[in-house]
Enzyme design. Structure first.
Site, PDB file in Angstrom:
ATOM      1  N   GLY A 271       1.643  19.300 -18.690  1.00 14.95           N
ATOM      2  CA  GLY A 271       0.374  19.954 -18.902  1.00 14.95           C
ATOM      3  C   GLY A 271      -0.235  20.276 -17.558  1.00 14.95           C
ATOM      4  O   GLY A 271       0.416  20.177 -16.517  1.00 14.95           O
ATOM      5  N   SER A 272      -1.509  20.651 -17.556  1.00 16.70           N
ATOM      6  CA  SER A 272      -2.156  21.049 -16.318  1.00 16.70           C
ATOM      7  C   SER A 272      -2.268  19.912 -15.324  1.00 16.70           C
ATOM      8  O   SER A 272      -2.226  20.134 -14.121  1.00 16.70           O
ATOM      9  CB  SER A 272      -3.553  21.605 -16.628  1.00 16.70           C
ATOM     10  OG  SER A 272      -3.449  22.740 -17.448  1.00 16.70           O
ATOM     11  N   PHE A 273      -2.453  18.698 -15.810  1.00 16.19           N
ATOM     12  CA  PHE A 273      -2.577  17.562 -14.888  1.00 16.19           C
ATOM     13  C   PHE A 273      -1.736  16.378 -15.341  1.00 16.19           C
ATOM     14  O   PHE A 273      -2.048  15.233 -15.030  1.00 16.19           O
ATOM     15  CB  PHE A 273      -4.045  17.135 -14.746  1.00 16.19           C
ATOM     16  CG  PHE A 273      -4.799  17.089 -16.040  1.00 16.19           C
ATOM     17  CD1 PHE A 273      -5.699  18.086 -16.363  1.00 16.19           C
ATOM     18  CD2 PHE A 273      -4.596  16.059 -16.945  1.00 16.19           C
ATOM     19  CE1 PHE A 273      -6.385  18.051 -17.561  1.00 16.19           C
ATOM     20  CE2 PHE A 273      -5.275  16.017 -18.139  1.00 16.19           C
ATOM     21  CZ  PHE A 273      -6.182  17.022 -18.445  1.00 16.19           C
TER      22      PHE A 273
ATOM     23  N   LYS B  46       4.195   8.877 -19.201  1.00 15.26           N
ATOM     24  CA  LYS B  46       3.254   9.958 -18.955  1.00 15.26           C
ATOM     25  C   LYS B  46       2.580   9.712 -17.613  1.00 15.26           C
ATOM     26  O   LYS B  46       1.931   8.695 -17.410  1.00 15.26           O
ATOM     27  CB  LYS B  46       2.205  10.041 -20.068  1.00 15.26           C
ATOM     28  CG  LYS B  46       1.159  11.122 -19.817  1.00 15.26           C
ATOM     29  CD  LYS B  46       0.149  11.213 -20.942  1.00 15.26           C
ATOM     30  CE  LYS B  46       0.794  11.803 -22.163  1.00 15.26           C
ATOM     31  NZ  LYS B  46      -0.194  12.005 -23.248  1.00 15.26           N
TER      32      LYS B  46
ATOM     33  N   ASP C 151      -8.784  14.705 -33.663  1.00 18.50           N
ATOM     34  CA  ASP C 151      -7.912  15.869 -33.487  1.00 18.50           C
ATOM     35  C   ASP C 151      -6.618  15.704 -34.284  1.00 18.50           C
ATOM     36  O   ASP C 151      -5.532  16.012 -33.799  1.00 18.50           O
ATOM     37  CB  ASP C 151      -7.599  16.091 -32.010  1.00 18.50           C
ATOM     38  CG  ASP C 151      -7.083  17.508 -31.725  1.00 18.50           C
ATOM     39  OD1 ASP C 151      -7.395  18.422 -32.521  1.00 18.50           O
ATOM     40  OD2 ASP C 151      -6.386  17.696 -30.710  1.00 18.50           O
TER      41      ASP C 151
ATOM     42  N   ILE D  55      10.309  16.000 -19.994  1.00 19.68           N
ATOM     43  CA  ILE D  55      10.281  16.438 -21.393  1.00 19.68           C
ATOM     44  C   ILE D  55       8.970  17.094 -21.788  1.00 19.68           C
ATOM     45  O   ILE D  55       8.801  17.516 -22.921  1.00 19.68           O
ATOM     46  CB  ILE D  55      10.594  15.268 -22.357  1.00 19.68           C
ATOM     47  CG1 ILE D  55       9.617  14.110 -22.162  1.00 19.68           C
ATOM     48  CG2 ILE D  55      12.031  14.808 -22.169  1.00 19.68           C
ATOM     49  CD1 ILE D  55       9.840  12.964 -23.142  1.00 19.68           C
TER      50      ILE D  55
ATOM     51  N   ARG E  96       2.530  15.005 -16.554  1.00 18.46           N
ATOM     52  CA  ARG E  96       3.960  15.201 -16.773  1.00 18.46           C
ATOM     53  C   ARG E  96       4.454  14.068 -17.657  1.00 18.46           C
ATOM     54  O   ARG E  96       4.001  12.929 -17.520  1.00 18.46           O
ATOM     55  CB  ARG E  96       4.746  15.175 -15.452  1.00 18.46           C
ATOM     56  CG  ARG E  96       4.347  16.256 -14.452  1.00 18.46           C
ATOM     57  CD  ARG E  96       4.776  17.633 -14.936  1.00 18.46           C
ATOM     58  NE  ARG E  96       4.502  18.664 -13.938  1.00 18.46           N
ATOM     59  CZ  ARG E  96       3.359  19.322 -13.856  1.00 18.46           C
ATOM     60  NH1 ARG E  96       2.377  19.040 -14.699  1.00 18.46           N
ATOM     61  NH2 ARG E  96       3.203  20.262 -12.940  1.00 18.46           N
ATOM     62  N   VAL E  97       5.382  14.360 -18.561  1.00 19.09           N
ATOM     63  CA  VAL E  97       5.994  13.332 -19.394  1.00 19.09           C
ATOM     64  C   VAL E  97       7.491  13.356 -19.134  1.00 19.09           C
ATOM     65  O   VAL E  97       8.126  14.409 -19.210  1.00 19.09           O
ATOM     66  CB  VAL E  97       5.710  13.554 -20.893  1.00 19.09           C
ATOM     67  CG1 VAL E  97       6.387  12.470 -21.726  1.00 19.09           C
ATOM     68  CG2 VAL E  97       4.211  13.552 -21.158  1.00 19.09           C
TER      69      VAL E  97
END
EC number: 2.7.11.1
Length: 424
Positions: free
Chosen positions: A107-109, A127, A218, A104, A111-112
């Site tokens: 990113g660069s390093f 994650k 953030d 789902i 996975r989810v």
């Protein structure tokens, strides 16, 4: 959280004091002219050198992309093969307990994946972070420092952690309602009561974090998730990759330059030591966006954008502001004050009359407005970069690319130019 080179990472905090994770399995106010001297003659200076739920019922359609449902392109491998590919990357301890259902986000390093507990059939998100890379390791450590300490209805919950030499698997609760950002874009209108309901939940979560010595650093609509697609869904704060976590009694001042340009507080721009009040500034920006569909500070040129922020220069001109109550504007003004000492705390914001009354004095009508080009542009770019057609998410692992992050180099140049002007 999770884009390889997209974030300036926070300084590592001191030891944490509480661990509520079920299990860890190791490898065997005032005038806004505080910075008036800083932005003098900034126009004479050239521009600074620059340097995943996926679609849901609330996610806006990608411009120019026909809505063909979730049919995969011919070149895309079958779903079963894709799931098998990612299942092979998981530690056997994880797959023995959880059934891998779908990718789902990535990113660069990281996975989810959406998973299902084999015994209870409860859905979760896992994650998987590649900790063999320094940045992946640092972001993972930052998020774990926070998530191991917190238990709050409006903060994403960590269930358990599995660790190997090269990867960390974080099992988290699954939020399926999409991002606040997507609802802002797709819904097109909010009543003031809608806005206060969202802000109450976020403020309660932020108040809890600040009481623990945690600063998010953030906060933005992309990092606020709806727990389910319904209109009565709660909001969950996520993405703690830039968070700072400190024990009570520690120095509360932070120095690391990090965040997203349009939401960053003035004191961070001038590289002064700062406190958790930077989160309150970001909440002021979010409140403004909820009511108007535009950002209080926006400019494609970073120098001009930072100048607006340093001056606290925003306005209530145009629609829908004539229909917005004075209490709502007062709430925003007390957050978007350049002097951090005059900014409301989370507790003070929760006690503000506009929030306490759930905007009872407002007209309760939808604040019809057109979404700003800045937000539409951001939504379009995110549509193009979305990697999954699923509507489920836990904690974000992508979305923010390099160009959407504050860069240390930019602010060094900004400060150098200021010093040259000030000393000259």
């Amino acid at each position: 959280m999770g884009c390889g080179t997209s974030k300036v990472l926070p300084e590592p905090p001191k030891d944490v004091q509480l661990d509520l994770v079920k299990k860890v399995e190791p490898f065997s106010g005032t005038k806004n002219d505080v910075y008036k001297h800083f932005i003098t003659e900034v126009d004479s200076v050239g521009p600074l050198k620059a340097g995943f739920p996926a679609t849901s019922q609330y996610a806006p359609p990608c411009p120019g992309v026909p809505n063909t449902g979730h049919t995969a392109p011919p070149s895309e491998p079958p779903r079963r093969a894709r799931v098998a590919k990612y299942r092979a990357k998981f530690d056997p301890r994880v797959t023995a307990k959880y059934d891998i259902k779908a990718l789902i986000g990535r990113g660069s390093f990281s996975r989810v994946v959406r998973v299902e507990h084999r015994a209870t059939r409860q859905p979760y998100a896992i994650k998987m972070i590649e900790t063999k890379y320094r940045e992946g390791r640092e972001v993972c450590e930052s998020e774990l420092r926070v998530l191991r300490r917190v238990r709050h209805a409006n903060i994403i919950q960590l269930v358990e952690v599995f660790e190997t030499q090269e990867r960390v698997y974080m099992v988290m609760e699954l939020a399926t309602g999409g991002e606040l950002f997507d609802r802002i874009i797709a819904k097109g209108s909010f009543t003031e009561r809608d806005a206060t309901r969202v802000l109450q939940m976020v403020l309660d979560g932020v108040r809890y974090l600040h009481a623990l010595g945690i600063t998010h650093r953030d906060l933005k609509p992309e990092n606020l998730l709806y727990y389910h697609p319904g209109t009565d869904s709660k909001i969950i704060i996520t993405d703690f990759g830039l968070a700072s976590a400190r024990k009570k009694g520690d120095d509360c001042l932070m120095k690391t330059t990090c965040g997203t340009p349009e939401y960053i507080a003035p004191e961070v721009l001038v590289r002064k030591p700062y406190t958790n009040s930077v989160d309150m500034w970001a909440l002021g920006v979010i409140a403004y966006i909820l009511l108007s569909g535009t950002m209080p500070f926006e400019d494609d040129n970073r120098t001009r954008l930072y100048r607006q922020i340093l001056r606290g220069k925003y306005s209530y001109l145009g629609e829908p502001w004539p229909s917005v109550s004075n209490l709502a504007k007062d709430f925003i003004d007390r957050l978007l004050t350049v002097d951090p000492g005059a900014r409301m705390t989370a507790l003070q914001a929760l006690r503000h009359p506009w929030v306490v009354s759930m905007a009872a004095s407002s007209s309760m009508k939808n604040l019809h407005r057109s979404i700003s080009q800045n937000l539409l542009k951001r939504a379009s770019s995110r549509c193009q970069s979305t990697k999954s057609s699923q509507s489920t998410r836990s904690s974000r692992s992508t979305r923010s690319n390099k160009s959407r992050r504050v860069r240390e180099r930019e602010l060094r140049e900004l400060n150098l130019r200021y010093q040259q002007q000030y000393n000259g």
